[in-house]
Design an enzyme around this catalytic site. Structure first.
Site, short mmCIF file in Angstrom:
data_model
loop_
_atom_site.label_atom_id
_atom_site.label_comp_id
_atom_site.label_asym_id
_atom_site.label_seq_id
_atom_site.Cartn_x
_atom_site.Cartn_y
_atom_site.Cartn_z
N ASN A 1 -3.67 6.88 -6.40
CA ASN A 1 -3.49 5.49 -6.82
C ASN A 1 -2.54 5.34 -8.02
O ASN A 1 -2.70 4.44 -8.83
CB ASN A 1 -4.85 4.83 -7.06
CG ASN A 1 -5.68 5.59 -8.08
OD1 ASN A 1 -5.21 6.57 -8.65
ND2 ASN A 1 -6.89 5.13 -8.32
N LYS B 1 0.29 9.74 -12.02
CA LYS B 1 -0.28 10.80 -11.18
C LYS B 1 0.79 11.42 -10.27
O LYS B 1 1.86 10.85 -10.07
CB LYS B 1 -1.44 10.21 -10.36
CG LYS B 1 -2.62 9.72 -11.22
CD LYS B 1 -3.80 9.29 -10.34
CE LYS B 1 -4.97 8.81 -11.19
NZ LYS B 1 -6.16 8.50 -10.36
N TYR C 1 -11.76 15.15 -15.80
CA TYR C 1 -12.55 14.26 -14.93
C TYR C 1 -14.01 14.70 -14.83
O TYR C 1 -14.69 14.38 -13.86
CB TYR C 1 -11.93 14.22 -13.52
CG TYR C 1 -10.78 13.24 -13.38
CD1 TYR C 1 -10.97 11.87 -13.61
CD2 TYR C 1 -9.52 13.65 -12.97
CE1 TYR C 1 -9.92 10.96 -13.46
CE2 TYR C 1 -8.47 12.74 -12.81
CZ TYR C 1 -8.69 11.40 -13.05
OH TYR C 1 -7.67 10.49 -12.89
P1 IDP Z 1 -10.35 4.39 -12.28
O1 IDP Z 1 -9.22 5.40 -12.20
O2 IDP Z 1 -9.93 3.05 -11.77
O3 IDP Z 1 -10.98 4.33 -13.65
P2 IDP Z 1 -12.70 5.92 -11.45
O4 IDP Z 1 -13.89 5.33 -10.78
O5 IDP Z 1 -12.84 6.32 -12.89
O6 IDP Z 1 -11.48 4.88 -11.26
O7 IDP Z 1 -12.26 7.16 -10.59
C1 IDP Z 1 -11.34 8.11 -11.09
C2 IDP Z 1 -10.34 8.46 -10.01
O8 IDP Z 1 -11.04 9.08 -8.93
C3 IDP Z 1 -9.64 7.25 -9.38
O9 IDP Z 1 -8.53 6.78 -10.10
C4 IDP Z 1 -9.23 7.83 -8.03
O10 IDP Z 1 -8.08 8.66 -8.14
C5 IDP Z 1 -10.43 8.72 -7.70
N1 IDP Z 1 -11.44 7.99 -6.90
C6 IDP Z 1 -12.29 7.03 -7.32
N2 IDP Z 1 -13.08 6.59 -6.32
C7 IDP Z 1 -12.71 7.29 -5.22
C8 IDP Z 1 -13.15 7.31 -3.85
O11 IDP Z 1 -14.06 6.58 -3.44
N3 IDP Z 1 -12.51 8.20 -3.02
C9 IDP Z 1 -11.50 9.03 -3.43
N4 IDP Z 1 -11.07 9.05 -4.71
C10 IDP Z 1 -11.65 8.19 -5.59
#
Ligand code: IDP
Ligand code: MG
Length: 136
Positions: A113, A10, A50
């Site tokens: 992340n 990212k 997404y």
């Molecule tokens: P993952 O990347 O571990 O599969 P997902 O739940 O699919 O997690 O979420 C996709 C992306 O959305 C995450 O990698 C992160 O960048 C963002 N994200 C997920 N949950 C949150 C949140 O609670 N606040 C802000 N961004 C989030």
């Protein structure tokens, strides 16, 4: 030749100059890059990728982050590639990720992340086709 999964380094990790470190971790874990592109995503491209998160409160902010700079998109191949990559990445929130995982090491926040990884075999197939239509 094993399973394939999609990984995205990212914009936060690209800015942090840890592309090489992250790819080294994929290789050391037996996840062999078989395709790679550097992409600065448009809003439309990130929103479609997404789309499953469209109704989540963080969607707008996530899209803004994913479009904030270039990303590195890879297809990784190896035994159990989806699961191996998810373990290597660590939990979504870097503060909850196992020590030594990519997100624990390089993630700045739950949003910024460091990496994306497909969450199952079916998702991987769709995500690979989205960025590498010639591979399917
Ligand atoms: P993952 O990347 O571990 O599969 P997902 O739940 O699919 O997690 O979420 C996709 C992306 O959305 C995450 O990698 C992160 O960048 C963002 N994200 C997920 N949950 C949150 C949140 O609670 N606040 C802000 N961004 C989030
Ligand atoms: Mg996910």
């Amino acid at each position: 030749m094993g399973e394939r999964t999609l990984a995205i380094i990212k914009p936060d990790a690209v800015k942090k100059r840890v592309i090489g470190d992250i790819i080294q971790r994929y290789e050391a874990a037996g996840l062999n890059p078989v395709a790679a592109r550097m992409v600065h995503m448009s809003k439309a491209v990130a929103e479609e990728f997404y789309a499953v998160h469209r109704d989540r409160p963080f969607f707008g902010s996530l899209i803004a982050h994913m479009c904030s700079g270039p990303t590195v998109i890879l297809v990784l191949e190896g035994n159990d590639a989806v699961k191996v990559n998810r373990e290597l990445m660590g939990a979504t929130d870097p503060l909850k990720a196992e020590p030594g995982t990519i997100r624990a090491l390089h993630g700045a926040s739950i949003e910024a992340n460091a990496v994306h990884g497909s969450d199952c075999h079916e998702t991987a197939t769709v995500e690979i086709a989205y960025f590498f239509p010639d591979m399917v």
